[in-house]
Design an enzyme around this catalytic site. Structure first.
Site, PDB file in Angstrom:
ATOM      1  N   ALA A   1       0.860  -1.195   0.000  1.00 43.75           N
ATOM      2  CA  ALA A   1       0.000   0.000   0.000  1.00 43.75           C
ATOM      3  C   ALA A   1       0.889   1.235   0.000  1.00 43.75           C
ATOM      4  CB  ALA A   1      -0.894  -0.014   1.232  1.00 43.75           C
TER       5      ALA A   1
ATOM      6  N   GLU B   1      -0.253  -9.300  -0.279  1.00 48.22           N
ATOM      7  CA  GLU B   1      -1.679  -9.596  -0.081  1.00 48.22           C
ATOM      8  C   GLU B   1      -2.393  -9.715  -1.422  1.00 48.22           C
ATOM      9  OE1 GLU B   1      -2.024  -6.305   2.789  1.00 48.22           O
ATOM     10  OE2 GLU B   1      -3.041  -7.744   4.063  1.00 48.22           O
TER      11      GLU B   1
ATOM     12  N   GLU C   1       4.131  -4.967   7.711  1.00 53.42           N
ATOM     13  CA  GLU C   1       3.284  -3.933   8.297  1.00 53.42           C
ATOM     14  C   GLU C   1       3.565  -3.706   9.783  1.00 53.42           C
ATOM     15  OE1 GLU C   1       2.400  -6.205   6.159  1.00 53.42           O
ATOM     16  OE2 GLU C   1       0.816  -5.504   4.832  1.00 53.42           O
TER      17      GLU C   1
ATOM     18  N   GLY D   1       0.788  -4.996   1.199  1.00 50.14           N
ATOM     19  CA  GLY D   1      -0.365  -5.137   0.298  1.00 50.14           C
ATOM     20  C   GLY D   1       0.018  -5.780  -1.018  1.00 50.14           C
TER      21      GLY D   1
HETATM   22  N1  T1G Z   1       4.508   3.430   0.102  1.00 49.89           N
HETATM   23  C1  T1G Z   1       4.939   4.645  -0.294  1.00 49.89           C
HETATM   24  N2  T1G Z   1       6.218   4.917  -0.660  1.00 49.89           N
HETATM   25  C2  T1G Z   1       7.095   3.896  -0.596  1.00 49.89           C
HETATM   26  C3  T1G Z   1       6.724   2.605  -0.174  1.00 49.89           C
HETATM   27  C4  T1G Z   1       5.362   2.390   0.176  1.00 49.89           C
HETATM   28  N3  T1G Z   1       4.917   1.203   0.550  1.00 49.89           N
HETATM   29  N4  T1G Z   1       7.840   1.826  -0.214  1.00 49.89           N
HETATM   30  C5  T1G Z   1       8.841   2.601  -0.637  1.00 49.89           C
HETATM   31  N5  T1G Z   1       8.408   3.833  -0.873  1.00 49.89           N
HETATM   32  C6  T1G Z   1       9.187   4.965  -1.386  1.00 49.89           C
HETATM   33  C7  T1G Z   1      10.252   5.413  -0.403  1.00 49.89           C
HETATM   34  O1  T1G Z   1       9.695   6.348   0.509  1.00 49.89           O
HETATM   35  C8  T1G Z   1      11.265   6.040  -1.337  1.00 49.89           C
HETATM   36  O2  T1G Z   1      10.742   7.298  -1.717  1.00 49.89           O
HETATM   37  C9  T1G Z   1      11.197   5.161  -2.577  1.00 49.89           C
HETATM   38  O3  T1G Z   1       9.916   4.511  -2.526  1.00 49.89           O
HETATM   39  C10 T1G Z   1      12.291   4.103  -2.612  1.00 49.89           C
HETATM   40  O4  T1G Z   1      12.191   3.401  -1.356  1.00 49.89           O
HETATM   41  C11 T1G Z   1      -2.735  -2.725   3.421  1.00 49.89           C
HETATM   42  C12 T1G Z   1      -1.095  -1.438   5.116  1.00 49.89           C
HETATM   43  C13 T1G Z   1      10.466  -1.755  -1.161  1.00 49.89           C
HETATM   44  C14 T1G Z   1      12.353  -2.739   0.174  1.00 49.89           C
HETATM   45  O5  T1G Z   1       6.428  -1.587   4.492  1.00 49.89           O
HETATM   46  O6  T1G Z   1      10.653  -1.718   2.513  1.00 49.89           O
HETATM   47  O7  T1G Z   1       0.943  -2.521   2.508  1.00 49.89           O
HETATM   48  O8  T1G Z   1      12.583   8.699  -0.704  1.00 49.89           O
HETATM   49  O9  T1G Z   1      14.434   4.159  -0.508  1.00 49.89           O
HETATM   50  O10 T1G Z   1      15.956   0.880  -0.276  1.00 49.89           O
HETATM   51  O11 T1G Z   1      -1.641  -4.490   4.497  1.00 49.89           O
HETATM   52  O12 T1G Z   1      11.083   0.755   0.109  1.00 49.89           O
HETATM   53  O13 T1G Z   1      12.643   8.034  -3.135  1.00 49.89           O
HETATM   54  O14 T1G Z   1      10.905   9.670  -2.322  1.00 49.89           O
HETATM   55  O15 T1G Z   1      13.143   2.304   0.660  1.00 49.89           O
HETATM   56  O16 T1G Z   1      15.348   0.036  -2.615  1.00 49.89           O
HETATM   57  C15 T1G Z   1       3.926  -2.264   3.571  1.00 49.89           C
HETATM   58  C16 T1G Z   1       8.148  -0.469   2.502  1.00 49.89           C
HETATM   59  C17 T1G Z   1       3.178  -0.992   3.347  1.00 49.89           C
HETATM   60  C18 T1G Z   1       7.492  -1.818   2.387  1.00 49.89           C
HETATM   61  C19 T1G Z   1      12.751  -0.842  -1.385  1.00 49.89           C
HETATM   62  N6  T1G Z   1       5.135  -2.252   2.780  1.00 49.89           N
HETATM   63  N7  T1G Z   1       9.200  -0.256   1.540  1.00 49.89           N
HETATM   64  O17 T1G Z   1      13.856  -0.384  -0.651  1.00 49.89           O
HETATM   65  O18 T1G Z   1      14.148   1.931  -1.652  1.00 49.89           O
HETATM   66  S1  T1G Z   1       1.724  -0.912   4.327  1.00 49.89           S
HETATM   67  C20 T1G Z   1       6.308  -1.872   3.320  1.00 49.89           C
HETATM   68  C21 T1G Z   1      10.411  -0.883   1.675  1.00 49.89           C
HETATM   69  C22 T1G Z   1       0.708  -2.076   3.598  1.00 49.89           C
HETATM   70  C23 T1G Z   1      -1.406  -3.366   3.659  1.00 49.89           C
HETATM   71  C24 T1G Z   1      -0.440  -2.538   4.411  1.00 49.89           C
HETATM   72  C25 T1G Z   1      11.459  -0.476   0.697  1.00 49.89           C
HETATM   73  C26 T1G Z   1      11.743  -1.475  -0.427  1.00 49.89           C
HETATM   74  P1  T1G Z   1      11.773   8.502  -2.001  1.00 49.89           P
HETATM   75  P2  T1G Z   1      13.522   2.969  -0.611  1.00 49.89           P
HETATM   76  P3  T1G Z   1      14.922   0.592  -1.317  1.00 49.89           P
END
Ligand code: T1G
Length: 708
Positions: A73, A115, A135, A112
């Protein structure tokens, strides 16, 4: 022309549908991480409906463009009003399609994103793919069916472990657990997925929906204590956090309730946590830890200097730990010492650390050999001449450091970066003894340097932009989170620590016992209290018998050889396994010093301990911002979370200050100033923000907007 093109007249869509034979391939295409924001959700729904309506398409493959399937998400959406289709409903919609849907995963499928894949009818992934539901690290539970579908595929035990820890699993382990149908060739994902989908069409079997698969749940129904075991195995993840228990409750709901009711329970739990202070704090930290990489006056494309070999001056605890960071990243290191025995000791410690990791299975034996082979040691400074970066890591003596930099200036090659690991000394003054101040910078590692994630990059007045950019990039290479700070005594982390320590020292003279102060701060969520930490680090760090006046509690403890854990006694007494018990002798010394200073001891409340230790830290953070020694309040949060273990579920000292309310803090500081003196005087910036009803996060946003 793709099906999508026909539907949209060629406009680029965040999800495209292309037909390959009888298989419709839907590709998510929303850079940088295919985050499932409103536009992408709407596009996926549209492509699914197009695929369903197309008589030429018998099955669907769902995949991601770019480097990964989907990062889940769009976290940024949680703080605003989310529009577009609800992710949970979209995922249910995918599962309900009458044509088989095969998820084809590469890179990562997280949150997500996973999911969405769980609701597909089959899942394939490349060997290097990673799958997870992280999450919980955002203070949430998976909120789009993950806690209900994952247990149905892998069983509640593995599902609970994955969801409570937020850890990812590799493709092979995922397949073994039942999460994947197959692992494809690394470069054959789409072709293999299309072939798999065509085989499904040829077989003509009925679609199997994850939500209908209860066999793995039934197996576990009589596995009593399953959830208590997962909680016991991960006890430290639960301490202070709300989300881990909520994750367990949701997976338990999957085993106890019909799917629809379990899904409703999950959704209610997700919404409750999303609005809660802990998740708001942890989402703040997620973005803050990415924002720190942005240096406002440094263009993102600032060139960096190549670093092929690193030199370390000093093979002590810090020098050895620093060296390991580069060896771990495959960067050759030359480490120099003045004395043979110190060099031997340092090399021995490095090897011992690696062998200990190998013994725990964290490293392969061949990794130890490879890393040690990258290490060159020497007693001759000249050995540093070939290094692209030299880091001085000797003990905190200004004259010694300056003499080292004078020598480095003569020896190091032109363009080499000269860095000091000083914890608080003036980097401008160190740079000034060289002919190349533009190449001098501070790289303040935190002990143990090979473990602690934080690196304070201390930018001196004349440090060249490309040297700063190189330091920030190199930090990422060695797995550190770098925060650029300005030159001042203690930079950022230690400046806040000094505020807390000063008050802790005074509180025990006022009548609080060391164990009271430690209990209150550990109860707040800090990993260790100030006095336990001093015993751990050693009370005699920077102390000397010659200089001791025998007046302070620390002086007297050190004079009596109560120097901390290493002497079996400090503020506490320690048994042979270093278990601490309160010390009557230490408490008598405290009473004696208080008496000598005419302090009438009294009962000190927990609230007074908390306010006197933490509010001055927030105040100091505001001072640092006003002096321009940190770019953002959120940078200060990142420093204390990653350098000192500030509880992430309160977001860091500045975010926590916002949550307490700056007017409340200012009012308390004024009262404390009246009672205890000017150390509590609120900083003008803090007073202004409080008076204007603003927060530090608004301060950050306004400054960021002004910078453009
Ligand atoms: N949402 C919005 N922006 C995101 C994002 C996300 N899920 N993941 C990464 N970004 C942005 C980040 O802020 C950065 O932006 C750019 O992408 C590159 O990220 C309903 C509620 C995928 C392993 O927790 O772990 O799904 O700084 O620097 O080191 O159940 O990003 O360039 O402007 O981290 O190569 C659950 C979070 C969400 C995964 C890549 N998902 N992301 O790592 O790049 S909640 C997460 C990561 C959800 C559902 C629930 C990592 C990555 P900017 P980065 P990276």
């Amino acid at each position: 022309m793709t099906v999508t093109d026909q539907a949209t007249g060629g406009a680029t869509q965040p999800a495209e549908l292309r037909r390959q034979g009888r298989v419709g391939v839907i590709t998510l295409n929303a850079a940088p991480v295919n985050a499932l924001g409103a536009r992408l959700r709407a596009a996926i729904r549209a492509r699914i409906e197009e695929a369903e309506a197309d008589p030429e398409i018998g099955a669907v493959v769902l995949t991601g463009a770019g480097r990964l399937f989907s990062a889940g998400a769009d976290i940024a959406e949680f703080d605003g009003a989310a529009d577009g289709p609800d992710l949970g409903e979209l995922i249910d919609r995918v599962e309900d399609t009458e044509k088989p849907v095969v998820a084809a995963i590469h890179g990562q499928a997280l949150g997500g994103g996973l999911e969405l894949a769980l609701a597909c009818h089959h899942r394939l992934a490349t060997p290097s793919a990673k799958l997870g539901l992280p999450e919980v690290k955002l203070g949430l539970v998976p909120g789009a069916g993950g806690t209900q579908r994952l247990p149905r595929l892998v069983g509640p035990r593995i599902a609970a472990e994955m969801i409570v820890t937020g850890k990812t699993v590799g493709a092979k382990a995922a397949q073994a657990a039942g999460l994947l149908d197959a692992v494809t060739a690394e470069d054959g994902l789409i072709a293999d997925a299309v072939t798999f989908a065509e085989a499904l069409l040829a077989e003509g079997k009925p679609i199997r929906r994850t939500r209908e698969r209860d066999e793995r749940l039934l197996e576990a129904r009589d596995e009593s204590g399953l959830f208590d075991a997962v909680r016991a195995d991960n006890a430290k993840l639960f301490r202070g956090f709300e989300a881990p228990q909520a994750c367990l409750d949701c997976v338990r709901a999957a085993t106890d309730l019909p799917f629809a009711e379990g899904l409703a329970f999950e959704r209610d739990t997700f919404r409750r946590l999303m609005r809660g202070a802990q998740s708001i704090a942890q989402r703040h930290v997620f973005f803050a830890e990415r924002e720190v990489a942005r240096i406002p006056d440094l263009p993102a494309d600032t060139p960096t200097r190549p670093i092929h070999r690193v030199g370390i001056v000093g093979a002590g605890l810090m020098g050895g730990g620093i060296a390991m960071n580069f060896l771990n990243a495959g960067i050759p290191v030359t480490i120099v010492e003045a004395a043979p025995e110190a060099l031997e000791r340092g090399l021995g410690l490095i090897r011992k650390n690696y062998e200990a990791s190998a013994k725990k299975g964290r490293l392969r034996p061949e990794d130890v050999t490879t890393r040690m082979a990258l290490l060159t040691d020497s007693l001759d400074f000249e050995a540093l001449a070939a290094c692209d970066l030299v880091i001085e890591a000797v003990y905190e003596n200004r004259d010694l450091k300056r003499s080292i930099f004078e020598r480095l200036d003569r020896i190091a090659k032109p363009g080499a970066i000269l860095a000091t690991n000083t914890s608080f000394l003036d980097v401008d003054a160190i740079a000034a003894v060289t002919s190349r101040p533009q190449d001098v910078i501070g790289l303040h590692f935190f002990s143990p340097a090979n473990v602690m994630r934080l690196l304070e990059v201390v930018r001196a007045e004349k440090t060249a932009p490309d040297v700063v950019a190189t330091a920030m990039r190199l930090a990422r290479t060695i797995g550190k989170i770098a925060v650029q700070v300005g030159v001042c005594f203690g930079f950022v982390g230690n400046r806040l620590l000094d505020q807390r320590q000063r008050e802790a020292d005074r509180l025990i003279l006022d009548g609080a016992l060391p164990r009271d102060v430690d209990r209150v701060l550990q109860g707040f969520g800090l990993p260790i209290g100030p006095f336990a930490m001093m015993d751990l680090v050693g009370l005699d760090l920077g102390w000397s018998r010659e200089a001791s006046k025998g007046e302070s509690v620390r002086d007297i403890l050190c004079e009596r050889d109560r120097r901390g854990q290493k002497t079996g006694a400090g503020f506490y007494d320690y048994d042979e396994s270093r278990r601490a018990t309160p010390s009557e002798e230490a408490e008598a010394i405290i009473r004696e010093v208080a008496q000598r200073r005419g302090i009438t001891q009294r009962t000190v409340s927990d609230q007074e301990i908390l306010e006197r230790c933490l509010y001055p830290m927030v105040n100091e953070g505001a001072k640092i911002l006003a002096e321009g020694k940190a770019w953002r309040a959120s940078d200060i949060d990142v420093v204390w979370i990653n350098g000192f273990g500030w509880p992430v579920y309160t977001g860091g000292p500045m975010h926590w200050g916002d949550a307490v309310g700056l007017p409340t803090i200012v009012e308390s500081l004024r009262r404390l100033e009246a009672e205890h003196g000017p150390d509590f005087k609120p900083t003008p910036l803090l007073e202004r923000l409080a008076a204007e009803g603003k927060s530090f996060s608004e301060f950050d946003r306004e400054r960021s907007a002004k910078r453009g």
